[in-house]
Scaffold this motif. Structure first.
Motif, PDB file in Angstrom:
ATOM      1  N   LEU A  38     -10.378   5.434   1.668  1.00  0.00           N
ATOM      2  CA  LEU A  38     -10.528   4.951   2.932  1.00  0.00           C
ATOM      3  C   LEU A  38     -12.072   4.958   3.296  1.00  0.00           C
ATOM      4  O   LEU A  38     -12.821   5.865   3.082  1.00  0.00           O
ATOM      5  N   GLY A  83      -5.977  10.072   5.640  1.00  0.00           N
ATOM      6  CA  GLY A  83      -4.658   9.114   5.238  1.00  0.00           C
ATOM      7  C   GLY A  83      -3.949   9.975   3.907  1.00  0.00           C
ATOM      8  O   GLY A  83      -4.449  10.884   3.438  1.00  0.00           O
ATOM      9  N   ALA A 134      -2.229   4.994  -1.220  1.00  0.00           N
ATOM     10  CA  ALA A 134      -3.590   4.844  -0.812  1.00  0.00           C
ATOM     11  C   ALA A 134      -4.385   6.200  -0.911  1.00  0.00           C
ATOM     12  O   ALA A 134      -4.030   7.117  -0.864  1.00  0.00           O
ATOM     13  N   SER A 135      -5.429   5.729  -1.874  1.00  0.00           N
ATOM     14  CA  SER A 135      -6.254   6.936  -2.432  1.00  0.00           C
ATOM     15  C   SER A 135      -7.794   6.961  -1.940  1.00  0.00           C
ATOM     16  O   SER A 135      -8.474   7.720  -2.215  1.00  0.00           O
ATOM     17  N   VAL A 180      -2.515   7.134   9.367  1.00  0.00           N
ATOM     18  CA  VAL A 180      -3.573   7.526   9.301  1.00  0.00           C
ATOM     19  C   VAL A 180      -3.967   8.395  10.567  1.00  0.00           C
ATOM     20  O   VAL A 180      -3.990   7.684  11.398  1.00  0.00           O
ATOM     21  N   ILE A 238       0.843  -1.142  -0.107  1.00  0.00           N
ATOM     22  CA  ILE A 238      -0.026  -0.006  -0.016  1.00  0.00           C
ATOM     23  C   ILE A 238       0.789   1.294   0.200  1.00  0.00           C
ATOM     24  O   ILE A 238       1.421   1.667   1.096  1.00  0.00           O
ATOM     25  N   SER A 275      -7.103  10.671   1.384  1.00  0.00           N
ATOM     26  CA  SER A 275      -8.262   9.975   1.876  1.00  0.00           C
ATOM     27  C   SER A 275      -8.657  10.462   3.061  1.00  0.00           C
ATOM     28  O   SER A 275      -7.956  11.026   3.858  1.00  0.00           O
ATOM     29  N   ASP A 300     -10.967  13.504  -1.649  1.00  0.00           N
ATOM     30  CA  ASP A 300     -11.777  12.491  -0.930  1.00  0.00           C
ATOM     31  C   ASP A 300     -12.987  13.061  -0.357  1.00  0.00           C
ATOM     32  O   ASP A 300     -13.063  14.298   0.156  1.00  0.00           O
ATOM     33  N   TYR A 330     -11.095  -1.124   8.213  1.00  0.00           N
ATOM     34  CA  TYR A 330     -10.962  -0.157   7.083  1.00  0.00           C
ATOM     35  C   TYR A 330     -10.623  -0.553   5.807  1.00  0.00           C
ATOM     36  O   TYR A 330      -9.432  -1.266   5.635  1.00  0.00           O
ATOM     37  N   TRP A 331     -11.263  -0.300   4.663  1.00  0.00           N
ATOM     38  CA  TRP A 331     -10.818  -0.740   3.379  1.00  0.00           C
ATOM     39  C   TRP A 331     -10.199   0.372   2.600  1.00  0.00           C
ATOM     40  O   TRP A 331     -10.583   1.946   2.985  1.00  0.00           O
ATOM     41  N   THR A 332      -9.276   0.161   1.855  1.00  0.00           N
ATOM     42  CA  THR A 332      -8.117   1.024   1.331  1.00  0.00           C
ATOM     43  C   THR A 332      -7.720   0.669   0.156  1.00  0.00           C
ATOM     44  O   THR A 332      -7.933  -0.740   0.058  1.00  0.00           O
ATOM     45  N   HIS A 333      -7.235   1.168  -0.841  1.00  0.00           N
ATOM     46  CA  HIS A 333      -6.576   0.859  -2.039  1.00  0.00           C
ATOM     47  C   HIS A 333      -5.472   1.790  -2.748  1.00  0.00           C
ATOM     48  O   HIS A 333      -5.399   3.028  -2.317  1.00  0.00           O
TER      49      HIS A 333
END
Length: 338
Positions: A45, A258, A42-43, A266, A39, A245, A201, A55-58
């Protein structure tokens, strides 16, 4: 690209503290450091609805279409969900809807709004956290007033309607999707309000009464009334390397911020006054009914030490702001901000 971003972060940090001694440390607030070396950009959250404290992130463009379930205490990745059958051209946002489905916005456009169509991916949040591959429902998206870059997607937690905030340096718009998305045709998003931020975001509070929107250097909180936003204050956005994020905690009392970069923290900021969602304010009403409960005024910086940013203006002093902005422009010259 990461070296330039790191240099920007270093200069921004140096420019905050040149005129006096470092302030006292802020009080401890819940947050976490991302531990997964995969990661790095990360864009998005979003708090899980099915798994407490997760928490989901990507990552964003030029990365595999993967979602990471991250432990909100340890920062460790608990599961990776790979999206099958999609390219994942530029994933920029994630949100969890009232149905428990995860919505992922493949909505970035680093070429300045030249993609005539972007996409939203949707899949059911897994009941168990384990590595998996899923085939999401794909919703083609376009905007009523033409193509644009965007990094902010938020699903309303009561109605399930999806909203996108455009990303333009001088501000853009809030776009509402159809009441129900369709996988069988293009979903047209229509501008319903102006957002005067370079938005990276956005997120709805768990009760749906607040919409938070952040940029690199600041953010705004909006009361959500009759399907439209009304600004109520400035978010206490912390200084970060490349802040892209944010998410509300499940109780709605705190916003997590984030950043892109490996091993990034974070950062949590507690809300007060009108920044609080209505469900949280009801339990915090002071004797005068103001709802501040002794906390800082809406829009005040998080720790009062100059580390946070008020709105979309850097909380820097003297020559520091000129240096920071010059470096920022230089970074943008070498890389379209994601």
């Amino acid at each position: 690209m990461r070296k330039r971003t790191a240099a920007l972060g270093a200069l921004l940090t140096l420019s905050v503290w040149p005129l006096g001694p470092a302030p006292a440390a802020a009080a401890e607030e819940p947050g976490f450091t991302v531990r997964d070396p995969r990661i790095t950009e990360a864009s998005g959250l979003a708090a899980s609805r099915a798994h407490a404290g997760v928490y989901w992130t990507h990552n964003d463009s030029a990365n595999s279409p993967e979602l990471f379930a991250v432990d909100g205490e340890t920062g460790e990745t608990l599961a990776t969900v790979t999206l099958a059958g999609v390219e994942g051209r530029d994933l920029e946002a994630v949100s969890v809807g009232p149905d428990g489905d995860v919505y992922v916005g493949d909505i970035g456009d680093n070429l300045g709004g030249t993609w005539p169509q972007v996409w939203i991916y949707r899949f059911a949040e897994p009941a168990e956290l384990a590595d998996a591959t899923v085939e999401p429902t794909v919703y083609p998206v376009k905007y009523a007033d033409g193509a644009r870059d965007a990094e902010s997607l938020a699903v309303h937690p009561r109605t399930g309607r999806v909203y996108i905030v455009g990303k333009t340096e001088g501000g853009d718009g809030l776009y509402a999707g159809p009441k129900e998305l369709s996988a069988n045709g293009v979903n047209t998003f229509t501008r319903i309000a102006d957002i005067e931020l370079w938005a990276t975001d956005a997120a709805f509070s768990p009760d749906g009464t607040r919409l938070a929107v952040r940029s690199y250097f600041g953010g705004r909180m909006y009361a959500w009334e009759d399907g439209a936003p009304r600004e109520v204050g400035r978010l206490p956005v912390p200084m970060q390397r490349q802040g892209e994020s944010l998410a509300f905690t499940p109780d709605g009392r705190t916003v997590l911020f984030g950043s892109e970069g490996e091993g990034e923290e974070v950062i949590a900021r507690e809300l007060s006054g009108e920044l609080l969602p209505e469900s949280a304010r009801q339990g915090d009403e002071g004797e005068d009914g103001s709802g501040t409960a002794g906390g800082p005024e809406p829009g005040a910086s998080g720790d009062g030490a100059g580390r946070d940013v008020d709105g979309d203006t850097l909380a820097l002093g003297g020559a520091g702001i000129a240096i920071a902005l010059a470096v920022w422009l230089a970074v943008r010259g070498g890389r379209r901000a994601r």
